[in-house]
Design a protein around this motif. Structure first.
Motif, PDB file in Angstrom:
ATOM      1  N   LEU A   1       0.744  -0.785   0.362  1.00  0.00           N
ATOM      2  CA  LEU A   1      -0.481   0.126  -0.004  1.00  0.00           C
ATOM      3  C   LEU A   1       0.919   0.989  -0.083  1.00  0.00           C
ATOM      4  O   LEU A   1       0.598   2.109  -0.216  1.00  0.00           O
ATOM      5  CB  LEU A   1      -1.267   0.010   1.299  1.00  0.00           C
TER       6      LEU A   1
ATOM      7  N   GLU B   1      -0.981   1.879   7.544  1.00  0.00           N
ATOM      8  CA  GLU B   1      -1.459   1.452   6.872  1.00  0.00           C
ATOM      9  C   GLU B   1      -2.724   1.019   6.600  1.00  0.00           C
ATOM     10  O   GLU B   1      -3.623   0.750   6.065  1.00  0.00           O
ATOM     11  CB  GLU B   1      -0.180   0.259   6.756  1.00  0.00           C
TER      12      GLU B   1
ATOM     13  N   ASN C   1      -3.500   5.130   4.677  1.00  0.00           N
ATOM     14  CA  ASN C   1      -2.999   5.026   3.120  1.00  0.00           C
ATOM     15  C   ASN C   1      -3.174   6.504   2.892  1.00  0.00           C
ATOM     16  O   ASN C   1      -2.761   6.729   1.883  1.00  0.00           O
ATOM     17  CB  ASN C   1      -4.286   5.418   1.775  1.00  0.00           C
TER      18      ASN C   1
ATOM     19  N   LYS D   1       1.195   3.789  -2.864  1.00  0.00           N
ATOM     20  CA  LYS D   1       0.698   5.340  -2.413  1.00  0.00           C
ATOM     21  C   LYS D   1       1.461   6.855  -3.258  1.00  0.00           C
ATOM     22  O   LYS D   1       1.825   7.273  -3.870  1.00  0.00           O
ATOM     23  CB  LYS D   1       0.839   5.981  -1.318  1.00  0.00           C
TER      24      LYS D   1
END
Length: 191
Positions: free
Chosen positions: A3, A51, A74, A7
């Protein structure tokens, strides 16, 4: 970690080697609900990526906690006013629920800027986003009514509003919890 990598890629492209550098510089940690990521008076030594979980930024004003921001999954978390010059912070950052984070130290961030092909561009784009958000929030405090600020809160944080205790929302809007209850009732009655 995936993740986080995605990003970063939402800001800048990353080569395979750049990804490898990011993977060595960020480290996974967990925070328990109520635990502080940063306390006022300490130096902010990390940029943090959430996260899972939720945090709030607040200041203690003569014994009264004033919440001024929330971050969720995020999103990046940092007190840049403390982090960039490495000076003591005046804000607290606290987990509102059990939170899994990825952290990069100040030295690691400098290394990221230097070694990742688009590292400095990533830093500039990320801080620009923070700047726009902060300026918008400050303007709202001076120009918007509490009801308008609450409506903006619901719009900006629609996906997490149910996860935040009402007294923190009231603090964020700049009113007492009883006033928030009245605003919520007026909004409910209109619908």
């Amino acid at each position: 970690m995936e993740l986080l990598i995605e990003k970063i890629k939402s800001y800048v492209p990353l080569s395979f080697d750049d990804e490898g550098i990011a993977r060595t510089l960020f480290h996974k940690k967990t925070l328990k609900k109520g635990e502080h990521l940063l306390k006022a008076g300490d130096i902010c030594r990390y940029v943090v990526f959430i996260e899972t979980g939720l945090v709030r930024y607040y200041i203690n004003n003569d014994g009264v906690e004033q919440t001024n921001y929330f971050n969720k999954e995020n999103e990046f978390v940092c007190d840049y006013i403390s982090f960039l010059p490495q000076t003591p912070s005046y804000v607290n950052i606290q987990a509102l629920e059990d939170t899994t984070i990825w952290v990069i130290s100040y030295v690691g961030m400098q290394q990221f800027y230097k070694e990742v092909t688009t590292g400095e561009r990533f830093g500039r784009l990320a801080i620009e986003q923070v700047f726009v958000s902060v300026i918008s929030q400050i303007g709202s405090l001076y120009t918007d009514s509490p009801e308008t600020r609450y409506a903006k809160f619901l719009s900006d944080y629609a996906d997490i509003a149910q996860r935040i205790p009402q007294y923190y929302i009231a603090s964020y809007v700049g009113i007492k919890p009883q006033s928030l209850s009245r605003i919520r009732k007026r909004i409910w009655d209109k619908h």
